[in-house]
Motif scaffolding. Sequence first.
Motif, short mmCIF file in Angstrom:
data_model
loop_
_atom_site.label_atom_id
_atom_site.label_comp_id
_atom_site.label_asym_id
_atom_site.label_seq_id
_atom_site.Cartn_x
_atom_site.Cartn_y
_atom_site.Cartn_z
N ASP A 171 0.86 -0.91 -0.21
CA ASP A 171 -0.03 0.02 -0.04
C ASP A 171 0.86 1.12 -0.06
N LYS A 172 1.96 1.20 0.78
CA LYS A 172 2.89 2.48 0.99
C LYS A 172 3.52 2.57 -0.52
N GLN A 173 4.05 1.70 -1.00
CA GLN A 173 4.70 1.68 -2.39
C GLN A 173 3.57 2.19 -3.40
N ALA A 174 2.70 1.58 -3.39
CA ALA A 174 1.54 1.87 -4.63
C ALA A 174 0.95 3.26 -4.48
N GLY A 175 0.77 3.64 -3.16
CA GLY A 175 0.44 5.12 -2.98
C GLY A 175 1.25 6.12 -3.37
N GLN A 187 -4.04 8.33 -1.34
CA GLN A 187 -3.22 6.96 -0.72
C GLN A 187 -2.00 6.98 -0.31
N PHE A 188 -1.36 8.36 -0.49
CA PHE A 188 -0.02 8.62 -0.13
C PHE A 188 0.14 9.29 1.28
N GLU A 189 0.32 8.66 2.12
CA GLU A 189 0.31 9.01 3.37
C GLU A 189 1.43 9.97 4.00
N GLN A 190 2.57 9.97 3.30
CA GLN A 190 3.71 10.68 3.62
C GLN A 190 3.56 12.15 2.81
N TYR A 191 2.53 12.21 2.14
CA TYR A 191 2.59 13.49 1.17
C TYR A 191 2.79 14.72 1.82
N ASP A 192 2.21 15.15 3.03
CA ASP A 192 2.50 16.21 3.83
C ASP A 192 3.82 16.48 4.07
N ASP A 396 11.71 2.52 -1.61
CA ASP A 396 12.27 2.50 -0.08
C ASP A 396 13.38 3.51 0.28
N LEU A 397 14.29 3.43 -0.82
CA LEU A 397 15.45 4.57 -0.49
C LEU A 397 14.90 6.05 -0.49
#
Length: 725
Positions: A171-175, A187-192, A396-397
């Motif tokens: 989910d994290k990579q797909a987002g 779906q991109f939780e780290q966007y902010d 991931d990097l």
Amino acid sequence: MRRNLLFLTLVVTVFLYFYMNNQYIETVYEAKQNLKSNGDYDQNICVVEGKLVDYNLDNKTFILKLSEFEGREVQLKWQIKMKDTSILLKFIENKTFHLKLNVDLNQHQFTAAKNRHAFDYDSYLYANNIKGQYFLVAIEDSKSCQTICLDCFRLKIRSWIQNQLSTHFNDKQAGFLQALLLGEKNQFEQYDHFKNLGLAHVFAISGLHFGIIYQYFRKILAFKSAVLRSLLILSFMAFLLLLVGGAYSAQRAFFMILYAEVCHLLHRKIDVTTNIATSLLIILAIQPVAILSTGLQLSYFAYICVAIIYRKLFGKALKSKVLEGIRFSIGIQLLLLPATLYYFQTANIYGFLSNALIVPMSNIILPLSMLFLLVVSLKLKPLVWPLSSLLKLSIDLFYFIGTYLPLDLNYFVHFKRSDFFAILIYGFFLTCSLVFWKLYIKRKVAFKLIFVILLLLFIALNIIDNRTIEVSFFDVGHGDMSLIQNGQTAILIDTGDGRVSSESILRSRGIHALDMLILSHAHSDHIGDALELMKTMKIDQIYMNQSTYDKLVDFDEYGPMLIQQNITILDKAIECVYETHTREPLIVSAIPVKGENGKEDPNDDALVVTLEYGEKLGYFLGDISTPVIDDFLAMQRIQISEYDTIDFLKSAHHGSKTAINQDLYSNYEIGYVFTSCSTKYKMPNVKLEKLLESQGIRHYTTYNYGEIDMTMTHESIKIKGFIKP
């Protein structure tokens, strides 16, 4: 010739901006007059037909391009709000995008907050040619499109891409990939976090993406036939433009690439200014309302910084690619800083470092992810696993580096958005002088003269502002948030319910610290954003009563940390005196009041705020009821008797019938009454409006006017609304 074209583009742009913005304001005003905040409306059901062109399941909205409305053919785009997304999901999965709907025309029409300099969601929709927002009652019918439909084709492709990303990545990579490829950040939780690092442009479909892909294509497609190569490049770029929904920044990149390819075919030099002017004129000719789009404005500003200003400043690139990359990253971040502050009010001081490390990685991940999708579509299974593994490692990097990059958003503390108007005026005169330079005998003298005049004008305007008291009543829906400001003094009364960020509103006005925060009482529509504001902004002094403090302590996990704040629990009145640029001080008082049912009803256990400046007097009544207003007036009779009038009044309880005090409005001379309200509880009460009208009292509501700014001097009071002056 190119100077004339540039000047023409500038004139068209300025004219269109003011014209379309005025048209937008007129549209909002008309919509609010047709759907008043205190009206009692039955459902106004209407049947519409059209094609689904976009959707946002997280926000529970979708965009419908109407083909039929009220029995006639039309070409409109509406945003439809829905309660349940499961029904729409079925149609998306079945790839049936032609829908027949029942919608309620009395719902969700231009109801977003309207505050000066702050983000206006309705304006964002309007700039994208979405002229209505309504509520879905039911989907009557659906069917597959019988003719060729580019929008349906686009949705099918996007749906296929999303499915493939969800299948092969977590989910994290797909987002992350959805944000990078499609601009979908839900779906991109780290966007902010990455946006705060100064990397929002990486996840916005823009010229960056198109430029990367274009350069790769020009290197890969090494055909002898220049015509064939150009056709292939332009065809793929047109496909990408369709895939991302024709975003204005993507249109800018596409038309610039089109111009570049035509120049290649004709063996002519690419002129940057002509490319800018031509592409912008084409976009505005197709869709004039695009001039209101922040995305379009930022896209052109960034391109001008990269293609013109940076090259003029630094000339040839350095021999070392590493050193040139560092110089470019720092230089571009500095050039983009004014726009970043103007649109977002904050900037990461270490943004150059983030861009130097992250942007090169995105230049690799973007084409690699497109290659992966191509391999999957061709069913080349032996290549799927290696490519997906490489992508996972790269993502991931990307996350790892982003986690440890430095972040500081509080460095620019003296910025005020309106300050840029002076820069814009100067830029306009500078452009005119470049076009009509022959009119000047001595160009350098003219430039210096213009600069000095504008600088003096800017300083004079700021001095004038400092000699006034400004009171702003913000549009926060059904809630209260008011600001008292004089020069560097800023006092906030309540914070709204948190659906509209109080921090963003304040920062857009150049306020990065508060002298005082007063919380009137323990209801969420007045204190809902208080804890968030305390976390993010320096506040010298906070005043509240005991019940409000108890409420905030229990509000969330941050509540117990309130003891670390500079909080004063008031059980008696306090008076704060602030010096101004005149002989008269600004006096703000917070007065605790409590009615007989104050224990059960927080409305009647509150702080009432008074403002005194010279001969001017005003009250902020919170949500207190009529009996408590009587008690308060009895306490203040001596003070009121010293003034000829109560110059302004923030009406109690959003104009509710529980706070209609006949004595207050009939027996005291009141200049203006301000009410903060929305359609939520049908306020202000009609009886209050009739009472104020009978007494000749001017009444302003945030629903009708948006943010209301009142400027006070010794001689006068001027009122200016965001929607209507």
